[in-house]
Design a protein around this motif. Structure first.
Motif, PDB file in Angstrom:
ATOM      1  N   GLY A  33       6.696  -7.645  -3.706  1.00 10.30           N
ATOM      2  CA  GLY A  33       6.186  -8.673  -4.605  1.00 10.30           C
ATOM      3  C   GLY A  33       5.791  -9.938  -3.872  1.00 10.30           C
ATOM      4  O   GLY A  33       6.142 -10.157  -2.710  1.00 10.30           O
ATOM      5  N   VAL A  34       5.059 -10.766  -4.592  1.00 11.43           N
ATOM      6  CA  VAL A  34       4.554 -12.028  -4.047  1.00 11.43           C
ATOM      7  C   VAL A  34       5.640 -13.095  -4.195  1.00 11.43           C
ATOM      8  O   VAL A  34       6.373 -13.117  -5.184  1.00 11.43           O
ATOM      9  CB  VAL A  34       3.277 -12.442  -4.821  1.00 11.43           C
ATOM     10  N   LEU A  35       5.747 -13.977  -3.218  1.00 12.57           N
ATOM     11  CA  LEU A  35       6.726 -15.056  -3.272  1.00 12.57           C
ATOM     12  C   LEU A  35       6.371 -16.044  -4.379  1.00 12.57           C
ATOM     13  O   LEU A  35       5.181 -16.301  -4.644  1.00 12.57           O
ATOM     14  CB  LEU A  35       6.798 -15.777  -1.927  1.00 12.57           C
ATOM     15  N   ARG A  36       7.374 -16.588  -5.009  1.00  9.91           N
ATOM     16  CA  ARG A  36       7.188 -17.547  -6.108  1.00  9.91           C
ATOM     17  C   ARG A  36       6.314 -18.710  -5.654  1.00  9.91           C
ATOM     18  O   ARG A  36       6.451 -19.207  -4.552  1.00  9.91           O
ATOM     19  CB  ARG A  36       8.546 -18.063  -6.570  1.00  9.91           C
ATOM     20  N   GLY A  37       5.391 -19.095  -6.530  1.00  8.71           N
ATOM     21  CA  GLY A  37       4.521 -20.235  -6.261  1.00  8.71           C
ATOM     22  C   GLY A  37       3.259 -19.912  -5.478  1.00  8.71           C
ATOM     23  O   GLY A  37       2.456 -20.789  -5.205  1.00  8.71           O
ATOM     24  N   THR A  38       3.063 -18.655  -5.114  1.00  9.48           N
ATOM     25  CA  THR A  38       1.879 -18.260  -4.352  1.00  9.48           C
ATOM     26  C   THR A  38       0.666 -18.218  -5.275  1.00  9.48           C
ATOM     27  O   THR A  38       0.716 -17.631  -6.348  1.00  9.48           O
ATOM     28  CB  THR A  38       2.087 -16.877  -3.700  1.00  9.48           C
ATOM     29  N   ASP A  39      -0.406 -18.851  -4.848  1.00  6.88           N
ATOM     30  CA  ASP A  39      -1.648 -18.883  -5.626  1.00  6.88           C
ATOM     31  C   ASP A  39      -2.400 -17.574  -5.401  1.00  6.88           C
ATOM     32  O   ASP A  39      -2.764 -17.246  -4.279  1.00  6.88           O
ATOM     33  CB  ASP A  39      -2.487 -20.072  -5.165  1.00  6.88           C
ATOM     34  N   LEU A  40      -2.618 -16.818  -6.467  1.00 10.68           N
ATOM     35  CA  LEU A  40      -3.303 -15.531  -6.356  1.00 10.68           C
ATOM     36  C   LEU A  40      -4.760 -15.583  -6.789  1.00 10.68           C
ATOM     37  O   LEU A  40      -5.421 -14.546  -6.850  1.00 10.68           O
ATOM     38  CB  LEU A  40      -2.560 -14.468  -7.186  1.00 10.68           C
ATOM     39  N   ARG A  41      -5.281 -16.779  -7.064  1.00 11.87           N
ATOM     40  CA  ARG A  41      -6.698 -16.856  -7.418  1.00 11.87           C
ATOM     41  C   ARG A  41      -7.528 -16.323  -6.274  1.00 11.87           C
ATOM     42  O   ARG A  41      -7.283 -16.615  -5.122  1.00 11.87           O
ATOM     43  CB  ARG A  41      -7.114 -18.306  -7.711  1.00 11.87           C
ATOM     44  N   GLY A  42      -8.498 -15.513  -6.598  1.00 17.42           N
ATOM     45  CA  GLY A  42      -9.374 -14.951  -5.574  1.00 17.42           C
ATOM     46  C   GLY A  42      -8.875 -13.622  -5.033  1.00 17.42           C
ATOM     47  O   GLY A  42      -9.582 -12.946  -4.311  1.00 17.42           O
ATOM     48  N   LEU A  43      -7.661 -13.240  -5.380  1.00 13.36           N
ATOM     49  CA  LEU A  43      -7.133 -11.960  -4.928  1.00 13.36           C
ATOM     50  C   LEU A  43      -7.362 -10.958  -6.044  1.00 13.36           C
ATOM     51  O   LEU A  43      -6.793 -11.067  -7.120  1.00 13.36           O
ATOM     52  CB  LEU A  43      -5.640 -12.076  -4.609  1.00 13.36           C
ATOM     53  N   ASN A  44      -8.192  -9.992  -5.792  1.00 14.08           N
ATOM     54  CA  ASN A  44      -8.498  -8.983  -6.808  1.00 14.08           C
ATOM     55  C   ASN A  44      -7.418  -7.912  -6.759  1.00 14.08           C
ATOM     56  O   ASN A  44      -7.502  -6.963  -5.989  1.00 14.08           O
ATOM     57  CB  ASN A  44      -9.882  -8.381  -6.576  1.00 14.08           C
ATOM     58  N   ARG A  45      -6.417  -8.064  -7.596  1.00 10.35           N
ATOM     59  CA  ARG A  45      -5.289  -7.141  -7.586  1.00 10.35           C
ATOM     60  C   ARG A  45      -5.651  -5.767  -8.133  1.00 10.35           C
ATOM     61  O   ARG A  45      -4.928  -4.803  -7.927  1.00 10.35           O
ATOM     62  CB  ARG A  45      -4.120  -7.744  -8.362  1.00 10.35           C
ATOM     63  N   ALA A  46      -6.799  -5.648  -8.795  1.00  7.09           N
ATOM     64  CA  ALA A  46      -7.230  -4.364  -9.348  1.00  7.09           C
ATOM     65  C   ALA A  46      -8.085  -3.560  -8.370  1.00  7.09           C
ATOM     66  O   ALA A  46      -8.382  -2.404  -8.620  1.00  7.09           O
ATOM     67  CB  ALA A  46      -8.020  -4.596 -10.635  1.00  7.09           C
ATOM     68  N   ARG A  47      -8.462  -4.154  -7.236  1.00  2.00           N
ATOM     69  CA  ARG A  47      -9.345  -3.487  -6.280  1.00  2.00           C
ATOM     70  C   ARG A  47      -8.666  -2.288  -5.638  1.00  2.00           C
ATOM     71  O   ARG A  47      -7.489  -2.323  -5.295  1.00  2.00           O
ATOM     72  CB  ARG A  47      -9.770  -4.473  -5.188  1.00  2.00           C
ATOM     73  N   LEU A  48      -9.425  -1.202  -5.473  1.00  5.56           N
ATOM     74  CA  LEU A  48      -8.921  -0.021  -4.777  1.00  5.56           C
ATOM     75  C   LEU A  48      -8.750  -0.332  -3.298  1.00  5.56           C
ATOM     76  O   LEU A  48      -9.589  -0.990  -2.688  1.00  5.56           O
ATOM     77  CB  LEU A  48      -9.884   1.153  -4.937  1.00  5.56           C
ATOM     78  N   LEU A  49      -7.683   0.161  -2.732  1.00  6.37           N
ATOM     79  CA  LEU A  49      -7.412  -0.028  -1.312  1.00  6.37           C
ATOM     80  C   LEU A  49      -8.147   1.015  -0.483  1.00  6.37           C
ATOM     81  O   LEU A  49      -8.456   2.102  -0.971  1.00  6.37           O
ATOM     82  CB  LEU A  49      -5.905   0.111  -1.044  1.00  6.37           C
ATOM     83  N   THR A  50      -8.380   0.680   0.781  1.00  8.64           N
ATOM     84  CA  THR A  50      -8.923   1.646   1.722  1.00  8.64           C
ATOM     85  C   THR A  50      -7.927   1.800   2.867  1.00  8.64           C
ATOM     86  O   THR A  50      -7.185   0.868   3.189  1.00  8.64           O
ATOM     87  CB  THR A  50     -10.290   1.210   2.281  1.00  8.64           C
ATOM     88  N   ASP A  51      -7.905   2.963   3.453  1.00  8.32           N
ATOM     89  CA  ASP A  51      -6.975   3.245   4.536  1.00  8.32           C
ATOM     90  C   ASP A  51      -7.222   2.306   5.708  1.00  8.32           C
ATOM     91  O   ASP A  51      -8.361   2.075   6.111  1.00  8.32           O
ATOM     92  CB  ASP A  51      -7.136   4.705   4.988  1.00  8.32           C
ATOM     93  N   GLY A  52      -6.141   1.740   6.231  1.00  6.87           N
ATOM     94  CA  GLY A  52      -6.232   0.906   7.419  1.00  6.87           C
ATOM     95  C   GLY A  52      -6.536  -0.552   7.152  1.00  6.87           C
ATOM     96  O   GLY A  52      -6.640  -1.343   8.080  1.00  6.87           O
ATOM     97  N   GLU A  53      -6.644  -0.947   5.906  1.00  4.08           N
ATOM     98  CA  GLU A  53      -6.983  -2.342   5.642  1.00  4.08           C
ATOM     99  C   GLU A  53      -5.762  -3.239   5.673  1.00  4.08           C
ATOM    100  O   GLU A  53      -4.631  -2.770   5.643  1.00  4.08           O
ATOM    101  CB  GLU A  53      -7.727  -2.494   4.319  1.00  4.08           C
ATOM    102  N   GLN A  54      -6.029  -4.529   5.761  1.00  2.00           N
ATOM    103  CA  GLN A  54      -4.975  -5.527   5.729  1.00  2.00           C
ATOM    104  C   GLN A  54      -5.167  -6.371   4.488  1.00  2.00           C
ATOM    105  O   GLN A  54      -6.278  -6.807   4.196  1.00  2.00           O
ATOM    106  CB  GLN A  54      -5.032  -6.410   6.972  1.00  2.00           C
ATOM    107  N   VAL A  55      -4.091  -6.599   3.765  1.00  2.00           N
ATOM    108  CA  VAL A  55      -4.113  -7.449   2.577  1.00  2.00           C
ATOM    109  C   VAL A  55      -3.355  -8.710   2.946  1.00  2.00           C
ATOM    110  O   VAL A  55      -2.170  -8.659   3.269  1.00  2.00           O
ATOM    111  CB  VAL A  55      -3.445  -6.752   1.367  1.00  2.00           C
TER     112      VAL A  55
END
Length: 154
Positions: A33-55
């Motif tokens: 999970g994300v640490l409390r108070g972290t701004d997630l605007r701009g992070l597309n949490r619904a996007r499909l992941l690809t192998d080898g990527e970094q989030v």
């Protein structure tokens, strides 16, 4: 299986293995999970992941390169950044597999239409395994590929 590297403001950063078809939200869950108070605007949490990527989550000015997105996410940005960055940024080349449309649009010779073509190709083919695959994107010829090659990574 997909292998993704989750870094930044999460409880358990590191390399995580997820089932194919997983989304950014699944990677965040795998990282505790994300640490409390972290701004997630701009992070597309619904996007499909690809192998080898970094989030990259919640890292201001980190940019995006294969993760989740700019001031939020892309291939590698997360709330506040991603691993990658704009051309010339200290973070290095932009990840084709995780960059947002806006990040791609900012590349020289790439406008909003071509950025959408790159994202469509990425979606249809499960990401990029080689920068040379850009040649198969509508609107990218040899010259544009040569110009983009030093600015991007798969």
């Amino acid at each position: 299986m997909l292998v993704v590297d989750v870094v930044g403001k999460v409880r358990r950063p590191g390399v995580h293995r997820l089932p194919a078809g997983s989304r950014v939200t699944d990677a965040l869950d795998a990282a505790g999970g994300v640490l409390r108070g972290t701004d997630l605007r701009g992070l597309n949490r619904a996007r499909l992941l690809t192998d080898g990527e970094q989030v990259v989550v919640g890292v201001e000015g980190a940019g995006v390169t294969g993760g989740t997105g700019g001031t939020g996410t892309s291939g590698q940005a997360g709330a506040g950044g991603a691993g990658g960055g704009a051309p010339g940024a200290p973070n290095g080349p932009l990840s084709l597999s995780s960059a947002t449309e806006q990040q791609l649009d900012a590349l020289p010779g790439v406008g909003p239409v071509l950025a959408r073509h790159i994202i469509e190709f990425r979606t249809q083919h499960g990401g990029f395994t080689s920068v040379d695959q850009l040649r198969h994107v509508t609107g990218i010829g040899e010259r544009r590929l040569a110009d983009l090659r030093p600015l991007v990574t798969p």
